[in-house]
Each structure stands twice: as C-alpha cells, then as structure tokens.
Write an enzyme that holds these catalytic residues in place. Sequence first.
Site, PDB file in Angstrom:
ATOM      1  N   ARG A 100      19.225 -41.804  26.127  1.00 47.14           N
ATOM      2  CA  ARG A 100      19.248 -40.741  25.028  1.00 47.14           C
ATOM      3  C   ARG A 100      19.278 -39.410  25.295  1.00 47.14           C
ATOM      4  O   ARG A 100      19.718 -38.369  24.692  1.00 47.14           O
ATOM      5  CB  ARG A 100      17.953 -40.979  24.171  1.00 47.14           C
ATOM      6  CG  ARG A 100      17.933 -42.224  23.571  1.00 47.14           C
ATOM      7  CD  ARG A 100      16.326 -42.609  22.939  1.00 47.14           C
ATOM      8  NE  ARG A 100      15.578 -42.712  24.018  1.00 47.14           N
ATOM      9  CZ  ARG A 100      14.375 -42.402  23.963  1.00 47.14           C
ATOM     10  NH1 ARG A 100      13.753 -41.911  22.905  1.00 47.14           N
ATOM     11  NH2 ARG A 100      13.445 -42.458  25.025  1.00 47.14           N
TER      12      ARG A 100
ATOM     13  N   ASN B 187      15.814 -45.017  20.525  1.00 40.91           N
ATOM     14  CA  ASN B 187      15.507 -46.712  21.119  1.00 40.91           C
ATOM     15  C   ASN B 187      15.114 -47.545  19.781  1.00 40.91           C
ATOM     16  O   ASN B 187      14.366 -47.029  18.786  1.00 40.91           O
ATOM     17  CB  ASN B 187      14.538 -46.834  21.944  1.00 40.91           C
ATOM     18  CG  ASN B 187      14.797 -46.236  23.616  1.00 40.91           C
ATOM     19  OD1 ASN B 187      16.190 -45.816  23.605  1.00 40.91           O
ATOM     20  ND2 ASN B 187      13.896 -45.975  24.153  1.00 40.91           N
TER      21      ASN B 187
END
Length: 100
Positions: A27, A45
Amino acid sequence: MGAVNPRESIVRRRAVVTGMVQGVGFRWSAREQAHRLGVTGWARNRVDGSVEVEVEGEPASVERMVAWLRSGPPGSAVDDVRVSDAQPDGDDAFRIRQTE
C-alpha cells in the site's frame, strides 16, 4: 465543436490485487507510485489477504498505475489483479485506508 469538459477525461478503476501483497509495503509503495504518476485514490488491505485499490486520473496515468499493480513493489508476489471501472469521485490525494 465545443470545449472538452476536463472531467470527461478523468477515469477511475478499482483493482483487487491477490498474492503475497500484505506485509510487504504494497500500500505504501502504491501511494508513492500514485504520487509519481499524478493519480489519486486509495489502497487498503482486505480481510481475505488481498489489497483493494481505487485509482483516479487521466486515462494513460491510471493505466500505468494498473500496470504497476500487476507487478507491485520488491518483496511482493502478485498472482492476479481484477480490474473494474468505477465512478470518478474527485479524490484530491492518494490515501492508505484502514482494512475493510
């Protein structure tokens, strides 16, 4: 011919990235890549171990970001990226969101 509405040239894509993509900085690397490409959106996530990403911007930049998602950062191992169209919503940055 009339002037082109700048919003008409903005697209948004939703991608679900599977593989070894959590716990490897995916990320955060996605946010850095988005910044380099000038696209906005978010990454988070998911409880199933995948990473969900929405990317908005000029079509060519969004496609470059989707291409980056297919390989990911060093240390990740992308198995699949499922991409779908999404409605542009005018994000002003690329953010990391909490797990779904």
